[in-house]
Write an enzyme that holds these catalytic residues in place. Structure first.
Site, mmCIF file in Angstrom:
data_model
loop_
_atom_site.group_PDB
_atom_site.id
_atom_site.type_symbol
_atom_site.label_atom_id
_atom_site.label_comp_id
_atom_site.label_asym_id
_atom_site.label_seq_id
_atom_site.Cartn_x
_atom_site.Cartn_y
_atom_site.Cartn_z
ATOM 1 N N ASN A 6 44.408 38.299 56.210
ATOM 2 C CA ASN A 6 45.274 37.423 55.411
ATOM 3 C C ASN A 6 46.292 38.305 54.673
ATOM 4 O OD1 ASN A 6 46.245 36.132 53.002
ATOM 5 N ND2 ASN A 6 44.704 34.541 53.263
ATOM 6 N N ASP A 8 48.876 37.229 52.632
ATOM 7 C CA ASP A 8 49.592 36.548 51.548
ATOM 8 C C ASP A 8 50.094 37.513 50.474
ATOM 9 O OD1 ASP A 8 48.941 34.158 52.741
ATOM 10 O OD2 ASP A 8 47.351 33.643 51.321
ATOM 11 N N HIS A 9 49.250 38.500 50.151
ATOM 12 C CA HIS A 9 49.591 39.325 48.984
ATOM 13 C C HIS A 9 50.613 40.415 49.272
ATOM 14 C CE1 HIS A 9 47.149 36.824 46.659
ATOM 15 N NE2 HIS A 9 46.062 37.084 47.358
ATOM 16 N N HIS A 42 48.838 31.633 53.957
ATOM 17 C CA HIS A 42 48.663 30.370 53.245
ATOM 18 C C HIS A 42 50.028 29.957 52.706
ATOM 19 C CE1 HIS A 42 46.221 28.129 49.854
ATOM 20 N NE2 HIS A 42 47.096 27.359 50.443
ATOM 21 N N ARG A 44 51.602 27.880 50.422
ATOM 22 C CA ARG A 44 51.215 27.024 49.300
ATOM 23 C C ARG A 44 52.355 26.085 48.937
ATOM 24 N NH1 ARG A 44 46.416 29.212 46.408
ATOM 25 N NH2 ARG A 44 46.811 27.468 45.019
ATOM 26 N N ARG A 48 54.331 30.316 46.152
ATOM 27 C CA ARG A 48 54.236 31.471 45.255
ATOM 28 C C ARG A 48 54.225 32.802 46.006
ATOM 29 N NH1 ARG A 48 48.177 30.803 42.852
ATOM 30 N NH2 ARG A 48 48.990 28.759 42.326
ATOM 31 N N GLU A 69 46.977 28.498 56.758
ATOM 32 C CA GLU A 69 46.182 27.823 55.728
ATOM 33 C C GLU A 69 47.094 26.905 54.957
ATOM 34 O OE1 GLU A 69 44.242 30.017 52.567
ATOM 35 O OE2 GLU A 69 43.284 31.192 54.117
ATOM 36 N N THR A 99 43.658 31.451 42.913
ATOM 37 C CA THR A 99 43.381 31.455 44.347
ATOM 38 C C THR A 99 42.528 30.230 44.640
ATOM 39 O OG1 THR A 99 42.454 32.745 46.172
ATOM 40 C CG2 THR A 99 41.362 32.970 44.045
ATOM 41 N N THR A 100 42.285 29.946 45.917
ATOM 42 C CA THR A 100 41.519 28.753 46.281
ATOM 43 C C THR A 100 40.128 28.822 45.637
ATOM 44 O OG1 THR A 100 42.655 28.980 48.372
ATOM 45 C CG2 THR A 100 40.963 27.292 48.250
ATOM 46 N N GLU A 150 35.386 26.779 57.899
ATOM 47 C CA GLU A 150 35.355 28.114 57.291
ATOM 48 C C GLU A 150 34.508 28.000 56.031
ATOM 49 O OE1 GLU A 150 38.943 30.476 57.073
ATOM 50 O OE2 GLU A 150 38.263 31.412 55.208
ATOM 51 N N HIS A 190 36.690 34.601 51.769
ATOM 52 C CA HIS A 190 37.073 34.517 50.355
ATOM 53 C C HIS A 190 36.281 35.508 49.521
ATOM 54 C CE1 HIS A 190 38.836 33.111 46.696
ATOM 55 N NE2 HIS A 190 39.660 32.386 47.440
ATOM 56 N N GLY A 212 41.683 39.015 52.868
ATOM 57 C CA GLY A 212 43.055 39.321 52.486
ATOM 58 C C GLY A 212 43.197 40.292 51.330
ATOM 59 N N HIS A 213 42.842 39.838 50.130
ATOM 60 C CA HIS A 213 43.158 40.586 48.916
ATOM 61 C C HIS A 213 42.639 42.022 48.953
ATOM 62 C CE1 HIS A 213 42.797 41.686 44.625
ATOM 63 N NE2 HIS A 213 43.937 41.025 44.531
HETATM 64 N N1 PXP Z 1 39.881 32.008 53.496
HETATM 65 C C1 PXP Z 1 40.515 31.055 52.783
HETATM 66 C C2 PXP Z 1 40.380 29.646 53.235
HETATM 67 C C3 PXP Z 1 41.310 31.383 51.669
HETATM 68 O O1 PXP Z 1 41.912 30.413 50.957
HETATM 69 C C4 PXP Z 1 41.460 32.738 51.329
HETATM 70 C C5 PXP Z 1 42.359 33.119 50.192
HETATM 71 O O2 PXP Z 1 43.677 32.791 50.506
HETATM 72 C C6 PXP Z 1 40.795 33.700 52.117
HETATM 73 C C7 PXP Z 1 39.992 33.315 53.176
HETATM 74 C C8 PXP Z 1 40.931 35.152 51.840
HETATM 75 O O3 PXP Z 1 40.396 35.441 50.580
HETATM 76 P P1 PXP Z 1 40.586 36.879 49.963
HETATM 77 O O4 PXP Z 1 42.058 37.065 49.726
HETATM 78 O O5 PXP Z 1 39.785 36.817 48.710
HETATM 79 O O6 PXP Z 1 40.055 37.867 50.963
#
Ligand code: PXP
Length: 240
Positions: A6, A8-9, A42, A44, A48, A69, A99-100, A150, A190, A212-213
């Site tokens: 992921n 996103d960041h 994702h 959003r 963001r 996502e 975050t989610t 998931e 997550h 991701g993070h």
């Molecule tokens: N799966 C889903 C459905 C998520 O919403 C996220 C966060 O965007 C992740 C996985 C990845 O989470 P993390 O960034 O904490 O690894």
């Protein structure tokens, strides 16, 4: 077990200054070259981090599957159907959250979610529903027609004692086993990082971990290719 990265960041860093860099597409390509099995972004509602152009550019240029996502809104459904990612992971979304924060409540929104799953399935998009490791939500995901779930690993990741982590891990194992028996494909993610992923990656039957993070954070010190390679090795080592 597969690794979905992921990114996103990467976009979070760009949006912090309104620059054109770092480009999420560059991160997607590097992750792909380093062994990522899919790319997750994702989009959003508040935009963001990932922007609409990122979704188009990434879909057009990567060779591995794109997992989009999104919250289940009419706007997101139209975007998903026009872009046609391989997978759509439906998540709950609220504007104030960092975050989610939790899984979907499919049980209480069955008609609405079933209709969204059907629209995406018609466009040949494989839908995954992001849920807590809860039998009732798994049954509801099946009732909604989703081929994939998931499992939210956030509670496991945030456990503050070993006993709590063990209990949360057991809930994930039970959810994986139950879902597999019902014929679902099971992903998880997550809050997974270089310390706790091993304990989830050694659960048999999970198709893919979406992370991701922690990967983006590690990339600051070792570079994105190395961060992806290390996570992939960790997952593969745990699964053996
Ligand atoms: N799966 C889903 C459905 C998520 O919403 C996220 C966060 O965007 C992740 C996985 C990845 O989470 P993390 O960034 O904490 O690894």
């Amino acid at each position: 077990m597969l690794l979905g990265v992921n990114i996103d960041h990467i976009a979070t860093i760009r949006q912090a200054r309104g620059t054109a860099y770092p480009r999420p597409l560059d991160a997607a390509l590097l992750a792909e070259q380093s062994g990522a099995d899919s790319i997750t972004i994702h989009l959003r509602e508040d935009r963001r981090h990932i922007q609409d152009d990122d979704v188009n550019n990434i879909k057009a240029n990567i060779s591995i599957p794109l997992n989009l996502e999104m919250a289940l809104t009419n706007e997101m459904l139209s975007i998903a159907i026009s872009i046609a990612p391989a997978y759509c992971c439906i998540v709950p979304e609220s504007r104030e959250e960092l975050t989610t924060e939790g899984g979907l409540n499919i049980k209480n929104n069955l008609d609405f979610i079933s209709a969204g799953v059907a629209r995406l399935a018609e466009a040949n998009i494989k839908v995954s529903l992001f849920i807590d490791p809860d039998k009732e939500q798994i049954d509801a995901a099946i009732a909604a027609g989703a081929p994939c779930i998931e499992i939210h690993t956030g509670r496991f990741a945030e456990a503050t004692t070993d006993a709590e982590a063990k209990q949360e891990r057991q809930k994930i194992i039970n959810a994986v086993n139950y879902s597999l028996k019902k014929g679902l494909t099971v992903n998880a993610g997550h809050g997974l990082n270089y310390d706790n992923t091993m304990d989830i990656a050694n659960i048999k039957g999970i198709n893919e971990l979406n992370i991701g993070h922690s990967i983006v954070a590690r990339a600051l010190f070792v570079g994105l290719p190395e961060a992806v390679i290390e996570m992939k090795q960790l997952i593969q080592g745990a699964a053996e």
